[in-house]
Design a protein around this motif. Sequence first.
Motif, short mmCIF file in Angstrom:
data_model
loop_
_atom_site.label_atom_id
_atom_site.label_comp_id
_atom_site.label_asym_id
_atom_site.label_seq_id
_atom_site.Cartn_x
_atom_site.Cartn_y
_atom_site.Cartn_z
N LEU A 156 -5.38 5.91 -0.21
CA LEU A 156 -4.56 4.99 0.06
C LEU A 156 -4.66 4.05 -0.96
O LEU A 156 -5.77 3.47 -1.05
CB LEU A 156 -4.54 4.24 1.60
CG LEU A 156 -3.56 3.39 2.05
CD1 LEU A 156 -1.91 4.04 2.10
CD2 LEU A 156 -3.82 3.12 3.49
N SER A 181 0.76 -1.16 -0.08
CA SER A 181 0.16 -0.06 0.16
C SER A 181 0.73 1.26 0.01
O SER A 181 2.03 1.15 0.41
CB SER A 181 -0.96 0.09 1.18
OG SER A 181 -0.35 0.08 2.34
N SER A 182 0.02 2.42 -0.55
CA SER A 182 1.12 3.63 -0.49
C SER A 182 -0.07 4.55 -0.63
O SER A 182 -0.90 4.50 -1.66
CB SER A 182 1.92 3.63 -1.77
OG SER A 182 2.73 4.93 -1.71
N ASN A 183 0.40 5.80 -0.25
CA ASN A 183 -0.66 7.02 -0.54
C ASN A 183 0.37 7.90 -1.49
O ASN A 183 -0.35 9.17 -1.78
CB ASN A 183 -1.02 7.88 0.77
CG ASN A 183 0.01 8.31 1.25
OD1 ASN A 183 1.06 8.20 1.28
ND2 ASN A 183 -0.48 8.96 2.60
#
Length: 144
Positions: free
Chosen positions: A44, A5-7
């Motif tokens: 996200l 995951s990453s924003n």
Amino acid sequence: MEIKSSNSLESSVYKDALALRKEVFIMEQGVSLELEVAGEKGPLYFTGYLDELPVATARAFEEEPGVWHIQRVAVKKEHRGQGLASELLNGIEVSTRDHKINTLTLGAQDQAQAFYKKLGYQVVGEGFMEAGIAHHRMDKSLLS
């Protein structure tokens, strides 16, 4: 499946998610690019990988305190029917614990309602059209 995951819109997780969404929503379902990439900054992003190949994706943002809105759930065509979307959504649920989220909500394409019901989501309210596709809001309480 490994879920990352990453924003960050600069991350490989986001770039892989966007490529997969373009394949599924734009190429397969005919959604416009403008609509598909609306609201990119802030959520996200979750991408599931098999042997480092992105095969499943979704994004989530906090719609209101304690509520994550899940969007853009997609699985690469040749990997559908293998339980990857369920695995991805379960992974998202696990990550809610770190963010004090107690409800998940999403706009499910009507053809996918049975899938979400199996995961514990409930239909809420009247149907609506998005990108020319019939949808219903579905919610899932994480309080037990």
